[in-house]
Write a protein that holds these residues in place. Structure first.
Motif, PDB file in Angstrom:
ATOM      1  N   ARG A   1     -22.329 111.903  37.006  1.00 35.83           N
ATOM      2  CA  ARG A   1     -21.728 110.690  37.057  1.00 35.83           C
ATOM      3  C   ARG A   1     -21.110 110.367  35.906  1.00 35.83           C
ATOM      4  N   THR A   2     -20.672 111.184  35.153  1.00 38.80           N
ATOM      5  CA  THR A   2     -20.068 111.075  33.696  1.00 38.80           C
ATOM      6  C   THR A   2     -18.498 111.081  33.815  1.00 38.80           C
ATOM      7  N   TYR A   3     -17.810 110.135  33.572  1.00 36.05           N
ATOM      8  CA  TYR A   3     -16.370 110.082  33.661  1.00 36.05           C
ATOM      9  C   TYR A   3     -15.885 109.638  32.005  1.00 36.05           C
ATOM     10  N   VAL A   4     -14.363 110.291  31.843  1.00 35.24           N
ATOM     11  CA  VAL A   4     -13.736 109.668  30.556  1.00 35.24           C
ATOM     12  C   VAL A   4     -12.857 108.790  31.367  1.00 35.24           C
ATOM     13  N   LEU A   5     -12.528 107.646  30.484  1.00 31.20           N
ATOM     14  CA  LEU A   5     -11.438 106.595  30.996  1.00 31.20           C
ATOM     15  C   LEU A   5     -10.385 106.647  30.017  1.00 31.20           C
ATOM     16  N   LYS A   6      -9.226 107.073  30.432  1.00 30.73           N
ATOM     17  CA  LYS A   6      -7.884 107.135  29.435  1.00 30.73           C
ATOM     18  C   LYS A   6      -7.064 106.057  29.721  1.00 30.73           C
ATOM     19  N   LEU A   7      -6.933 104.822  29.029  1.00 29.73           N
ATOM     20  CA  LEU A   7      -5.850 104.000  29.407  1.00 29.73           C
ATOM     21  C   LEU A   7      -4.490 104.357  28.709  1.00 29.73           C
ATOM     22  N   HIS A   8      -3.482 104.190  29.832  1.00 30.64           N
ATOM     23  CA  HIS A   8      -2.097 104.479  29.512  1.00 30.64           C
ATOM     24  C   HIS A   8      -1.471 103.848  28.386  1.00 30.64           C
ATOM     25  N   ARG A   9      -0.636 104.315  27.664  1.00 30.34           N
ATOM     26  CA  ARG A   9      -0.003 103.589  26.448  1.00 30.34           C
ATOM     27  C   ARG A   9       0.500 102.318  26.824  1.00 30.34           C
ATOM     28  N   ASP A  10       0.887 101.939  28.082  1.00 34.15           N
ATOM     29  CA  ASP A  10       1.611 100.823  28.467  1.00 34.15           C
ATOM     30  C   ASP A  10       0.645  99.672  28.889  1.00 34.15           C
ATOM     31  N   ALA A  11      -1.012 100.066  29.015  1.00 36.82           N
ATOM     32  CA  ALA A  11      -1.689  99.286  29.462  1.00 36.82           C
ATOM     33  C   ALA A  11      -2.014  98.215  28.343  1.00 36.82           C
ATOM     34  N   ALA A  12      -2.335  96.954  28.779  1.00 40.74           N
ATOM     35  CA  ALA A  12      -2.578  95.810  28.002  1.00 40.74           C
ATOM     36  C   ALA A  12      -3.932  95.163  28.494  1.00 40.74           C
TER      37      ALA A  12
END
Length: 70
Positions: free
Chosen positions: A13-24
């Motif tokens: 149940r381990t994840y990596v969260l990657k936010l897009h460059r356009d995320a605010a």
């Protein structure tokens, strides 16, 4: 002290969260990708509701490797 053989935070149940460059995030605009560490599968999301709905569904299913990850 008792050592438990089962982790409180299993790697399944381990994840990596990657936010897009356009995320605010300060404006609650979440866009990005969630990657499952064990399998390498990923789920792209375009808002926080999609991300939370996906996480809740996987937790309810009990198997994070099953579902709509591509």
């Amino acid at each position: 002290m008792t050592l438990h053989s089962l982790s409180n935070y299993p790697s399944a149940r381990t994840y990596v969260l990657k936010l897009h460059r356009d995320a605010a995030p300060a404006q609650w605009h979440l866009v990005g990708r969630l990657e499952h560490i064990a399998s390498g599968d990923h789920f792209d999301f375009s808002n926080g509701e999609e991300l939370l709905a996906w996480l809740v569904q996987r937790a309810a299913d009990g198997d994070p490797t099953q579902g709509d990850m591509t």
